[in-house]
Motif scaffolding. Structure first.
Motif, PDB file in Angstrom:
ATOM      1  N   GLU A  29      30.518  20.860  69.677  1.00  0.00           N
ATOM      2  CA  GLU A  29      29.557  21.689  68.929  1.00  0.00           C
ATOM      3  C   GLU A  29      28.347  22.034  69.812  1.00  0.00           C
ATOM      4  OE1 GLU A  29      28.520  20.748  64.746  1.00  0.00           O
ATOM      5  OE2 GLU A  29      26.433  20.843  65.412  1.00  0.00           O
ATOM      6  N   GLU A  30      27.850  21.045  70.559  1.00  0.00           N
ATOM      7  CA  GLU A  30      26.709  21.286  71.449  1.00  0.00           C
ATOM      8  C   GLU A  30      27.058  22.333  72.513  1.00  0.00           C
ATOM      9  OE1 GLU A  30      23.554  20.328  71.324  1.00  0.00           O
ATOM     10  OE2 GLU A  30      24.059  19.351  69.422  1.00  0.00           O
ATOM     11  N   ALA A  31      28.279  22.211  73.049  1.00  0.00           N
ATOM     12  CA  ALA A  31      28.736  23.171  74.072  1.00  0.00           C
ATOM     13  C   ALA A  31      28.814  24.568  73.460  1.00  0.00           C
ATOM     14  CB  ALA A  31      30.100  22.753  74.604  1.00  0.00           C
ATOM     15  N   SER A  32      29.249  24.643  72.211  1.00  0.00           N
ATOM     16  CA  SER A  32      29.349  25.923  71.520  1.00  0.00           C
ATOM     17  C   SER A  32      27.957  26.529  71.324  1.00  0.00           C
ATOM     18  CB  SER A  32      30.045  25.714  70.171  1.00  0.00           C
ATOM     19  OG  SER A  32      30.036  26.901  69.432  1.00  0.00           O
ATOM     20  N   LEU A  33      27.009  25.684  70.894  1.00  0.00           N
ATOM     21  CA  LEU A  33      25.640  26.175  70.673  1.00  0.00           C
ATOM     22  C   LEU A  33      25.043  26.745  71.955  1.00  0.00           C
ATOM     23  CD1 LEU A  33      24.276  23.367  68.336  1.00  0.00           C
ATOM     24  CD2 LEU A  33      24.403  25.797  67.795  1.00  0.00           C
ATOM     25  N   PHE A  34      25.330  26.091  73.065  1.00  0.00           N
ATOM     26  CA  PHE A  34      24.867  26.551  74.383  1.00  0.00           C
ATOM     27  C   PHE A  34      25.309  28.008  74.589  1.00  0.00           C
ATOM     28  CE2 PHE A  34      25.500  25.298  79.208  1.00  0.00           C
ATOM     29  CZ  PHE A  34      24.519  26.203  79.563  1.00  0.00           C
ATOM     30  N   ALA A  35      26.600  28.272  74.337  1.00  0.00           N
ATOM     31  CA  ALA A  35      27.140  29.631  74.547  1.00  0.00           C
ATOM     32  C   ALA A  35      26.616  30.612  73.500  1.00  0.00           C
ATOM     33  CB  ALA A  35      28.660  29.597  74.526  1.00  0.00           C
ATOM     34  N   GLU A  36      26.292  30.104  72.314  1.00  0.00           N
ATOM     35  CA  GLU A  36      25.816  31.003  71.257  1.00  0.00           C
ATOM     36  C   GLU A  36      24.410  31.525  71.563  1.00  0.00           C
ATOM     37  OE1 GLU A  36      26.388  29.022  67.365  1.00  0.00           O
ATOM     38  OE2 GLU A  36      28.215  28.197  68.256  1.00  0.00           O
ATOM     39  N   ILE A  37      23.591  30.689  72.239  1.00  0.00           N
ATOM     40  CA  ILE A  37      22.193  31.120  72.440  1.00  0.00           C
ATOM     41  C   ILE A  37      21.844  31.512  73.874  1.00  0.00           C
ATOM     42  CG2 ILE A  37      21.334  29.827  70.426  1.00  0.00           C
ATOM     43  CD1 ILE A  37      20.329  27.667  72.325  1.00  0.00           C
ATOM     44  N   ASP A  38      22.736  31.248  74.830  1.00  0.00           N
ATOM     45  CA  ASP A  38      22.415  31.573  76.221  1.00  0.00           C
ATOM     46  C   ASP A  38      23.448  32.546  76.803  1.00  0.00           C
ATOM     47  OD1 ASP A  38      21.634  31.655  78.845  1.00  0.00           O
ATOM     48  OD2 ASP A  38      22.461  29.687  79.358  1.00  0.00           O
ATOM     49  N   PRO A  39      23.028  33.796  77.106  1.00  0.00           N
ATOM     50  CA  PRO A  39      23.985  34.784  77.625  1.00  0.00           C
ATOM     51  C   PRO A  39      24.667  34.340  78.917  1.00  0.00           C
ATOM     52  CG  PRO A  39      21.843  35.788  77.226  1.00  0.00           C
ATOM     53  CD  PRO A  39      21.676  34.336  76.956  1.00  0.00           C
ATOM     54  N   TYR A  40      23.973  33.547  79.742  1.00  0.00           N
ATOM     55  CA  TYR A  40      24.583  33.097  81.008  1.00  0.00           C
ATOM     56  C   TYR A  40      25.802  32.225  80.713  1.00  0.00           C
ATOM     57  CZ  TYR A  40      20.525  34.816  83.493  1.00  0.00           C
ATOM     58  OH  TYR A  40      19.568  35.631  84.011  1.00  0.00           O
ATOM     59  N   ARG A  41      25.655  31.343  79.745  1.00  0.00           N
ATOM     60  CA  ARG A  41      26.780  30.479  79.370  1.00  0.00           C
ATOM     61  C   ARG A  41      27.808  31.280  78.549  1.00  0.00           C
ATOM     62  NH1 ARG A  41      30.865  27.724  80.164  1.00  0.00           N
ATOM     63  NH2 ARG A  41      31.824  27.175  78.200  1.00  0.00           N
ATOM     64  N   ALA A  42      27.291  32.169  77.669  1.00  0.00           N
ATOM     65  CA  ALA A  42      28.186  32.966  76.813  1.00  0.00           C
ATOM     66  C   ALA A  42      29.194  33.735  77.665  1.00  0.00           C
ATOM     67  CB  ALA A  42      27.378  33.939  75.962  1.00  0.00           C
ATOM     68  N   CYS A  43      28.717  34.276  78.784  1.00  0.00           N
ATOM     69  CA  CYS A  43      29.583  35.077  79.651  1.00  0.00           C
ATOM     70  C   CYS A  43      30.741  34.220  80.188  1.00  0.00           C
ATOM     71  CB  CYS A  43      28.746  35.648  80.788  1.00  0.00           C
ATOM     72  SG  CYS A  43      29.689  36.704  81.869  1.00  0.00           S
ATOM     73  N   THR A  44      30.437  33.000  80.634  1.00  0.00           N
ATOM     74  CA  THR A  44      31.495  32.121  81.172  1.00  0.00           C
ATOM     75  C   THR A  44      32.414  31.650  80.054  1.00  0.00           C
ATOM     76  OG1 THR A  44      29.677  31.318  82.519  1.00  0.00           O
ATOM     77  CG2 THR A  44      31.800  30.245  82.841  1.00  0.00           C
ATOM     78  N   ASN A  45      31.801  31.324  78.913  1.00  0.00           N
ATOM     79  CA  ASN A  45      32.573  30.920  77.736  1.00  0.00           C
ATOM     80  C   ASN A  45      33.584  32.018  77.381  1.00  0.00           C
ATOM     81  OD1 ASN A  45      32.518  29.090  75.074  1.00  0.00           O
ATOM     82  ND2 ASN A  45      32.615  31.210  74.420  1.00  0.00           N
ATOM     83  N   ASN A  46      33.086  33.265  77.337  1.00  0.00           N
ATOM     84  CA  ASN A  46      33.948  34.380  76.938  1.00  0.00           C
ATOM     85  C   ASN A  46      34.988  34.708  78.011  1.00  0.00           C
ATOM     86  OD1 ASN A  46      32.465  34.422  74.644  1.00  0.00           O
ATOM     87  ND2 ASN A  46      31.295  36.272  75.129  1.00  0.00           N
ATOM     88  N   LYS A  47      34.622  34.465  79.265  1.00  0.00           N
ATOM     89  CA  LYS A  47      35.619  34.640  80.342  1.00  0.00           C
ATOM     90  C   LYS A  47      36.792  33.688  80.093  1.00  0.00           C
ATOM     91  CE  LYS A  47      37.571  33.857  84.531  1.00  0.00           C
ATOM     92  NZ  LYS A  47      38.514  32.785  84.891  1.00  0.00           N
ATOM     93  N   GLY A  48      36.468  32.480  79.672  1.00  0.00           N
ATOM     94  CA  GLY A  48      37.514  31.498  79.373  1.00  0.00           C
ATOM     95  C   GLY A  48      38.371  31.948  78.190  1.00  0.00           C
ATOM     96  N   VAL A  49      37.727  32.536  77.185  1.00  0.00           N
ATOM     97  CA  VAL A  49      38.466  33.064  76.019  1.00  0.00           C
ATOM     98  C   VAL A  49      39.436  34.153  76.491  1.00  0.00           C
ATOM     99  CG1 VAL A  49      38.182  34.402  73.881  1.00  0.00           C
ATOM    100  CG2 VAL A  49      36.583  32.547  74.397  1.00  0.00           C
ATOM    101  N   LEU A  50      38.931  35.010  77.382  1.00  0.00           N
ATOM    102  CA  LEU A  50      39.751  36.121  77.876  1.00  0.00           C
ATOM    103  C   LEU A  50      40.829  35.662  78.852  1.00  0.00           C
ATOM    104  CD1 LEU A  50      36.904  38.731  78.113  1.00  0.00           C
ATOM    105  CD2 LEU A  50      38.920  38.923  76.679  1.00  0.00           C
ATOM    106  N   ASN A  51      40.666  34.482  79.438  1.00  0.00           N
ATOM    107  CA  ASN A  51      41.745  33.938  80.281  1.00  0.00           C
ATOM    108  C   ASN A  51      43.050  33.983  79.503  1.00  0.00           C
ATOM    109  OD1 ASN A  51      40.394  33.282  82.608  1.00  0.00           O
ATOM    110  ND2 ASN A  51      40.045  31.140  82.062  1.00  0.00           N
ATOM    111  N   GLY A  52      42.985  33.569  78.247  1.00  0.00           N
ATOM    112  CA  GLY A  52      44.179  33.551  77.416  1.00  0.00           C
ATOM    113  C   GLY A  52      44.539  34.945  76.932  1.00  0.00           C
ATOM    114  N   ILE A  53      43.556  35.637  76.373  1.00  0.00           N
ATOM    115  CA  ILE A  53      43.831  36.937  75.736  1.00  0.00           C
ATOM    116  C   ILE A  53      44.346  37.958  76.751  1.00  0.00           C
ATOM    117  CG2 ILE A  53      42.757  38.889  74.527  1.00  0.00           C
ATOM    118  CD1 ILE A  53      40.895  36.815  73.171  1.00  0.00           C
ATOM    119  N   ASP A  54      43.663  38.077  77.897  1.00  0.00           N
ATOM    120  CA  ASP A  54      44.087  39.066  78.901  1.00  0.00           C
ATOM    121  C   ASP A  54      45.508  38.789  79.379  1.00  0.00           C
ATOM    122  OD1 ASP A  54      41.762  40.450  78.771  1.00  0.00           O
ATOM    123  OD2 ASP A  54      40.929  39.746  80.655  1.00  0.00           O
ATOM    124  N   ALA A  55      45.808  37.494  79.577  1.00  0.00           N
ATOM    125  CA  ALA A  55      47.147  37.139  80.082  1.00  0.00           C
ATOM    126  C   ALA A  55      48.229  37.568  79.092  1.00  0.00           C
ATOM    127  CB  ALA A  55      47.221  35.644  80.349  1.00  0.00           C
TER     128      ALA A  55
END
Ligand code: MEV
Length: 433
Positions: free
Chosen positions: A249-275
């Motif tokens: 949950e803490e890791a999620s909150l980090f990505a929810e409020i910080d664009p720098y982390r959000a970008c890496t978080n979303n890159k990880g999400v797209l690792n699966g989706i793009d493939a």
């Protein structure tokens, strides 16, 4: 059903290449012909056909750039078992997706939901002269235009329950003080991604719109921010280690409020989706662009995913636009895309969108779990060692095994491993023998 399904894929990653394919044949996912096709490199083994295909896909074609095609196992989504084809070059993405899906399959659920299915085509009026009149003209003419369009450009879609459904008019302030009007056409493209047909519809309406309103139209083009083609996925896990899920949950909150982390978080999400998008012949740039834009819609770039811990239950969700198709274009033409769709049981576009969203969410859970526990390096490097072994020049099976063993020892001890270490150790091993 879960346990039986998991059993089918137990030890799947440890099988050698041929046995892995054979297992898929035994399970009914692939035919003998599919196996031959995959052995021969996943594109037509007929030279003429292979060249013809490239010329038909792109211009100035030179050949192919094959990406590895793999399979994420253990997914039960909406109570249905799936194995997900993924085309991707990065080590450990497929392993992480399969491992995390196994965890969810054993201890939780994945559900998806289609919230809406309309695509957006945009017609720009760069400098609107009379917005009020434009609004009235649209109201007066739209029913007539809709009927004409659904009988001509979109007749094929209309027959399948799709076609032009509705419109929306937007007014934007320009930096020079003037106003820009944007007409959105809401189009149902059924199981097609629909890019060409949406663009054609916008082009078709340009002239009648200009004639009726006296305005000058500009661009006619679809929007990849397909926020009327939205899918939602959720993961629930019960009876979890409270400390672990609080950290997620803490890791999620980090990505929810910080664009720098959000970008890496979303890159990880797209690792699966793009493939998954690449494997099924979809335009992964369109889906990625849509998801990034959607994640910034509240005013700041944020996380696509959200995780919350409540007692011993972990809940995760992801919502986003998925402009993809399972018929038409490359999905029909590329033999590997056809094979991927066959493995998936020839889903409709809405079903594939749900799978993509679920895969992104599960991929994210895997990354967050690793990040809040051992870190991503250990798992990633363990798998990456195989690359280092090849790069260091180990050729025979014996050389490769010996070098791999030494590198695993170093990784365990120091938590790091580099190519120059691999080179040095390989040199020493060669001297010894
Ligand atoms: C690496 O490909 C993806 C991650 O960086 C995603 C993340 O940090 O959430 C591990």
């Amino acid at each position: 059903m879960g346990n039986h399904f998991l059993k089918n894929f137990e030890g799947f990653s440890k099988l050698n290449y041929k046995d892995r394919l054979k297992r898929l044949q035994e399970l009914g996912y692939l035919s003998k012909k599919d196996l031959e096709y995959l052995y021969l490199g996943s594109i037509s083994n007929n030279l003429k056909e292979r060249i013809e295909l490239t010329q038909c896909f792109i211009e100035n074609a030179l050949g192919y750039f094959p990406l590895p095609l793999g399979l994420a196992t253990n997914f039960i989504i909406n109570k249905k078992a799936y194995i997900l084809p993924m085309a991707v070059e990065e080590t450990s993405i497929i392993a992480a997706a399969s491992k995390t899906a196994r965890w969810v399959c054993k201890e939780g659920t994945i559900k998806t939901q289609t919230l809406n299915t309309l695509s957006i085509g945009q017609i720009q009026i760069p400098k609107v002269k009379n917005y009020k009149k434009l609004k009235t003209d649209l109201k007066k003419n739209f029913r007539d235009w809709k009927e004409k369009i659904n009988k001509s450009v979109l007749s094929y879609m209309k027959k399948r329950g799709g076609g032009l459904k509705d419109y929306e008019l937007r007014l934007l302030k320009r930096p020079d003080g003037e106003s820009m009007a944007i007409l959105h056409l809401h189009i149902e493209t059924c199981s097609a991604m629909g890019a060409n047909i949406i663009n054609q519809t916008c082009e078709y309406l340009k002239k009648p719109l200009e004639k009726a309103s006296g305005e000058k139209a500009g661009l006619c083009i679809l929007s990849n921010l397909a926020d009327k083609r939205i899918v939602r996925a959720e993961v629930r896990l019960k009876n979890q280690d409270r400390k672990l899920i609080k950290k997620i949950e803490e890791a999620s909150l980090f990505a929810e409020i910080d664009p720098y982390r959000a970008c890496t978080n979303n890159k990880g999400v797209l690792n699966g989706i793009d493939a998954l998008m690449i494997a099924t012949g979809n335009d992964w740039r369109a889906v990625s662009a849509g998801l990034h834009a959607y994640s910034a819609q509240k005013g700041a770039y944020s996380s696509l995913t959200k995780w919350r811990a409540k007692g011993s239950e972990l809940y995760g969700e992801m919502t986003g636009p998925f402009m993809l198709g399972t018929v038409g274009g490359v999905t029909d033409l590329h033999p590997t895309a056809r094979l991927s769709l066959k493995i998936l049981g020839y889903p409709k576009a809405t079903e594939l969108a749900g799978l993509a969203c679920a895969l992104g969410l599960v991929q994210n859970l895997g990354a967050l779990k690793a990040l809040v526990t051992v870190g991503v390096i250990e798992g990633h490097m363990r798998l990456h060692i195989k690359n280092l072994v090849l790069k260091a020049g180990a050729k025979t099976n014996k050389e490769q095994k010996a070098l791999e063993k030494e590198l695993i020892k170093i990784l365990k001890k120091t938590k790091r491993i580099t190519l120059s270490q691999a080179n040095q150790i390989f040199k020493k091993l060669k001297q010894k023998n």
